[in-house]
Design a protein around this motif. Structure first.
Motif, mmCIF file in Angstrom:
data_model
loop_
_atom_site.group_PDB
_atom_site.id
_atom_site.type_symbol
_atom_site.label_atom_id
_atom_site.label_comp_id
_atom_site.label_asym_id
_atom_site.label_seq_id
_atom_site.Cartn_x
_atom_site.Cartn_y
_atom_site.Cartn_z
ATOM 1 N N THR A 104 0.930 -1.246 -0.059
ATOM 2 C CA THR A 104 -0.078 -0.108 -0.116
ATOM 3 C C THR A 104 0.980 1.337 0.141
ATOM 4 N N GLU A 105 0.436 2.339 -0.401
ATOM 5 C CA GLU A 105 0.941 3.553 -0.151
ATOM 6 C C GLU A 105 1.562 3.997 1.157
ATOM 7 N N GLN A 106 0.834 3.471 2.326
ATOM 8 C CA GLN A 106 1.314 3.753 3.571
ATOM 9 C C GLN A 106 2.496 2.817 4.001
ATOM 10 N N GLU A 107 2.581 1.335 3.476
ATOM 11 C CA GLU A 107 3.454 0.366 3.503
ATOM 12 C C GLU A 107 4.825 1.158 2.852
ATOM 13 N N ILE A 108 4.755 1.735 1.596
ATOM 14 C CA ILE A 108 5.848 2.076 0.722
ATOM 15 C C ILE A 108 6.131 3.171 1.529
ATOM 16 N N ASN A 109 5.631 4.066 2.099
ATOM 17 C CA ASN A 109 6.019 5.301 2.900
ATOM 18 C C ASN A 109 6.957 4.682 3.962
ATOM 19 N N ALA A 110 6.466 3.858 4.598
ATOM 20 C CA ALA A 110 7.169 3.029 5.899
ATOM 21 C C ALA A 110 8.454 2.542 5.336
ATOM 22 N N ILE A 111 8.390 1.989 4.284
ATOM 23 C CA ILE A 111 9.792 1.269 3.836
ATOM 24 C C ILE A 111 10.634 2.666 3.556
ATOM 25 N N VAL A 112 10.200 3.496 2.981
ATOM 26 C CA VAL A 112 11.098 4.788 2.653
ATOM 27 C C VAL A 112 11.646 5.155 3.871
ATOM 28 N N ASP A 113 10.825 5.471 4.883
ATOM 29 C CA ASP A 113 11.349 5.951 6.354
ATOM 30 C C ASP A 113 12.447 5.155 6.767
ATOM 31 N N PHE A 114 12.245 3.785 6.690
ATOM 32 C CA PHE A 114 13.319 2.747 6.931
ATOM 33 C C PHE A 114 14.430 2.816 6.114
ATOM 34 N N LEU A 115 14.441 2.935 4.875
ATOM 35 C CA LEU A 115 15.550 3.107 4.020
ATOM 36 C C LEU A 115 16.381 4.246 4.066
ATOM 37 N N GLN A 116 15.684 5.426 4.454
ATOM 38 C CA GLN A 116 16.322 6.694 4.709
ATOM 39 C C GLN A 116 17.457 6.815 6.195
ATOM 40 N N THR A 117 17.137 5.667 6.865
ATOM 41 C CA THR A 117 17.967 5.497 7.845
ATOM 42 C C THR A 117 19.124 4.758 7.654
ATOM 43 N N LEU A 118 19.327 3.967 6.396
ATOM 44 C CA LEU A 118 20.386 3.370 6.163
ATOM 45 C C LEU A 118 21.763 4.213 5.725
#
Length: 118
Positions: A104-118
């Motif tokens: 979902t759009e919400q799930e994609i945004n959560a993954i992006v939030d995570f990826l930006q911490t890497l």
């Protein structure tokens, strides 16, 4: 029953204080959810193709996911890649997670939030 005197400055200060404690908690929650999705073999499944710090049995088809915020300073670009990388690169091996309704759009945004911490 007695009413407390209304002190607008106090109410504003409390509202601001409440907002500053909630926002970081909400952001951390999104990062945690994004990490969970990225490592979930039945949902985001990022580890099938990418090396991600902390992930087990990563694939090597896609690039290692590190220094993401410096590689993609425009958050929307990263969202678009996960949503449907075929728009940018028709030859990609990356599944169109959003277009195919895998995430979902919400799930994609959560993954992006995570990826930006890497």
């Amino acid at each position: 029953m007695t009413a407390l005197p209304c002190k607008p400055a106090l109410l504003v200060a409390l509202a601001l204080l409440a907002g500053t404690t909630v926002a970081p908690a909400r952001a951390q929650s999104a990062v945690t959810e994004g990490r969970k999705l990225a490592f979930d073999r039945s949902k985001g499944n990022c580890l099938t193709c990418h090396v991600i710090k902390g992930g087990d049995l990563p694939g090597t088809i896609g690039p290692e996911l590190k220094d993401i915020k410096s590689k993609y300073p425009d958050r929307d670009e990263l969202v678009a890649i996960i949503f449907d990388e075929t728009k940018r690169n028709p030859q990609t091996m990356m599944p169109p997670f959003g277009r195919n309704r895998i995430l979902t759009e919400q799930e994609i945004n959560a993954i992006v939030d995570f990826l930006q911490t890497l």
